[in-house]
Design a protein around this motif. Structure first.
Motif, mmCIF file in Angstrom:
data_model
loop_
_atom_site.group_PDB
_atom_site.id
_atom_site.type_symbol
_atom_site.label_atom_id
_atom_site.label_comp_id
_atom_site.label_asym_id
_atom_site.label_seq_id
_atom_site.Cartn_x
_atom_site.Cartn_y
_atom_site.Cartn_z
ATOM 1 N N PHE A 171 -9.894 8.729 9.840
ATOM 2 C CA PHE A 171 -8.553 8.057 9.605
ATOM 3 C C PHE A 171 -7.538 9.130 8.649
ATOM 4 C CE2 PHE A 171 -10.025 3.366 9.831
ATOM 5 C CZ PHE A 171 -9.227 3.240 11.378
ATOM 6 N N HIS B 199 -3.777 3.884 10.441
ATOM 7 C CA HIS B 199 -4.197 2.481 10.118
ATOM 8 C C HIS B 199 -3.402 1.893 9.097
ATOM 9 C CE1 HIS B 199 -6.240 -1.231 11.479
ATOM 10 N NE2 HIS B 199 -6.979 -0.901 10.600
ATOM 11 N N GLY B 200 -3.230 0.562 9.211
ATOM 12 C CA GLY B 200 -2.694 -0.035 7.798
ATOM 13 C C GLY B 200 -2.799 -1.709 7.846
ATOM 14 N N CYS C 292 -13.737 -1.977 5.190
ATOM 15 C CA CYS C 292 -14.330 -1.286 6.324
ATOM 16 C C CYS C 292 -14.639 0.260 5.638
ATOM 17 C CB CYS C 292 -13.432 -0.840 7.420
ATOM 18 S SG CYS C 292 -14.219 0.335 8.707
ATOM 19 N N ASN D 181 0.824 -1.135 0.031
ATOM 20 C CA ASN D 181 -0.023 -0.035 -0.125
ATOM 21 C C ASN D 181 0.831 1.388 0.131
ATOM 22 O OD1 ASN D 181 -2.946 -0.780 0.106
ATOM 23 N ND2 ASN D 181 -2.252 -1.854 1.628
ATOM 24 N N LYS E 46 -16.031 5.813 1.451
ATOM 25 C CA LYS E 46 -14.850 5.814 1.310
ATOM 26 C C LYS E 46 -14.526 4.291 1.878
ATOM 27 C CE LYS E 46 -12.921 10.404 1.735
ATOM 28 N NZ LYS E 46 -11.943 10.566 0.671
ATOM 29 N N PHE F 162 -11.427 1.194 3.577
ATOM 30 C CA PHE F 162 -10.320 0.663 3.816
ATOM 31 C C PHE F 162 -10.251 -0.930 3.686
ATOM 32 C CE2 PHE F 162 -7.560 -1.509 6.880
ATOM 33 C CZ PHE F 162 -6.146 -0.895 6.823
ATOM 34 N N GLN G 175 -7.708 -1.977 -6.237
ATOM 35 C CA GLN G 175 -8.217 -1.408 -5.258
ATOM 36 C C GLN G 175 -8.928 -0.373 -5.219
ATOM 37 O OE1 GLN G 175 -6.290 0.400 -1.319
ATOM 38 N NE2 GLN G 175 -5.214 -1.526 -1.882
ATOM 39 N N ALA H 249 -10.943 -2.183 12.251
ATOM 40 C CA ALA H 249 -10.861 -0.808 12.028
ATOM 41 C C ALA H 249 -12.165 -0.071 12.418
ATOM 42 C CB ALA H 249 -10.722 -0.827 10.163
#
Ligand SMILES: *Cc1c(COP(=O)(O)O)cnc(C)c1O
Length: 390
Positions: A264, A269-270, A254, A66, A88, A90, A73, A101
């Motif tokens: 976020f 986060h990742g 999420c 990422n 949006k 994740f 994606q 998340a």
């Protein structure tokens, strides 16, 4: 098998190939699948279009991280936002991770509103995963056994009881989110009253809470809408999904909207694997196939058929407490625990599952046809009759 940690009480059977709703074991015996690997293989097994997508993507690129843009994606994100009306997304690798998340978002939302120790309302009989935070959110004491200390910040409420939730909102000024399954899966296919999810939405608006819906199991056309919340007119702030999204390719998501949209920031986060090109290419193909094959109306039709046929066949049955469901998420609650029903069905070459002790859970592939539905009905009714005459 002896080298495996026995976290699962496995059946002594292994499958070697599949086609559509059928599976073959290593004796070449054929089984009808009414479980779909626990609501995962909605398009059935050995789907040619998915196999081609996997081969094509694997031959060009599996993973880049990422740290760079990933077109697959972005395309999958666009598609998911379009079908959910969320803003949006994740990407993670599982349902539990998607829920992690969501839980982090609830904490961020609380802190953004000067709540020093934010808490989330979760529900009895819920299931949110096996990581420490999602386990702590899960409303099942047996799953908690041995894992103290649990992650703090979860307040458990009775499911489908708006009044109880409202009282908690009044009593606890530190609540920042409500986290619920719109249909409880592991908890026994519990379909709440039509006003429950809209009522939670209203409470979240009134008390400035995030409405977070766990559609890991109920999402991706399982209930006859893309997502179960779409049976009502509301949208959540946070939506999680996984299981059916990849048809067996591990992926979780999420999604955010409204108050959760900007929580976020970069670095917050990742995931190393989350949203890799292979998983995203497959999930995009899954969603496109659901659309092209018009599976939403198909699931509505077959789901209604199964539900009404079961209700007719089992009405007044001495062992049956209730038949309930939404789309192809169907539960038959017996008046007694019935774990043996899994083996009875297996002997009749039907795969199903019993959850919450006494609920026969049916999650057939979205693509099942009328004949297969009839076969499920006959076999399950035969099993229940057998149980009665034991
Ligand atoms: C299965 C499930 C999860 C956990 O998903 P994993 O991919 O096993 O981590 C979370 N929530 C619900 C509602 C589920 O059914």
């Amino acid at each position: 098998m002896s080298s495996l940690i026995p976290t699962y009480a496995r059946k002594d059977i292994s499958f070697v190939k599949g086609h559509g709703a059928w599976l073959w074991d290593d004796n070449n015996d054929k089984y009808l699948d009414a479980l779909s690997g626990i609501a995962v293989c909605g398009l059935g097994h050995a789907h040619q279009g998915l196999a081609d997508t996997i081969a094509r993507q694997a031959a060009s690129l599996l993973h880049t991280s990422n740290l760079y843009r990933i077109p697959q994606q972005e395309q999958l994100g666009d598609k998911l936002c379009a079908i959910t009306d969320m803003d949006k997304v994740f990407f993670a690798n599982s349902g539990a991770e998607a829920n992690e998340a969501a839980i982090k978002l609830a904490r961020l939302h609380g802190h953004a509103n000067k709540i020093s120790s934010p808490a989330i309302i979760v529900f009895n009989n819920s299931f949110h995963g096996r990581t420490m935070a999602t386990l702590s959110a899960t409303g099942n004491a047996a799953a908690h056994q041995g894992y103290d200390p649990l992650v703090p910040g979860f307040i458990h409420a009775p499911y489908d009881d708006l009044h109880a939730v409202e009282q908690l909102c009044q009593q606890h000024p530190n609540i920042s989110a409500i986290f619920a399954e719109p249909v409880q899966g592991e908890g026994g296919i519990r379909v709440p009253s039509a006003n429950f999810i809209p009522g939670l939405r209203a409470l979240c608006d009134q008390y400035n809470l995030l409405l977070m819906l766990d559609e890991v199991q109920s999402g991706n056309a399982r209930t006859g809408q893309w997502f179960a919340f779409q049976h009502s007119a509301i949208t959540p702030d946070v939506l999680t999904t996984a299981k059916g999204l990849g048809n067996g390719m591990p992926i979780g998501a999420c999604l955010v909207k409204h108050k959760a949209r900007e929580l976020f920031a970069p670095g917050a986060h990742g995931s190393t694997f989350g949203g890799n090109p292979l998983a995203c290419a497959v999930a995009l193909e899954v969603l496109n196939r659901i659309e092209q094959d018009a599976l939403l109306p198909h699931v509505q039709q077959l789901g209604d058929y199964l539900l009404t046929q079961f209700q007719q066949a089992l009405s007044g049955h001495s062992l049956v407490k209730e038949v309930r469901g939404l789309g192809l998420m169907i539960g038959i609650e017996l008046k007694q625990p019935c774990p043996q029903l899994v083996d009875q069905a297996l002997a009749k070459k039907l795969l199903l599952n019993v959850t919450a002790g006494s609920v026969i859970r049916l999650l057939p592939p979205l693509i099942i046809n009328q004949d297969q539905a009839d076969r499920i009905i006959t076999t399950v009714c035969d099993c229940i009759d057998e149980l009665e005459h034991e």
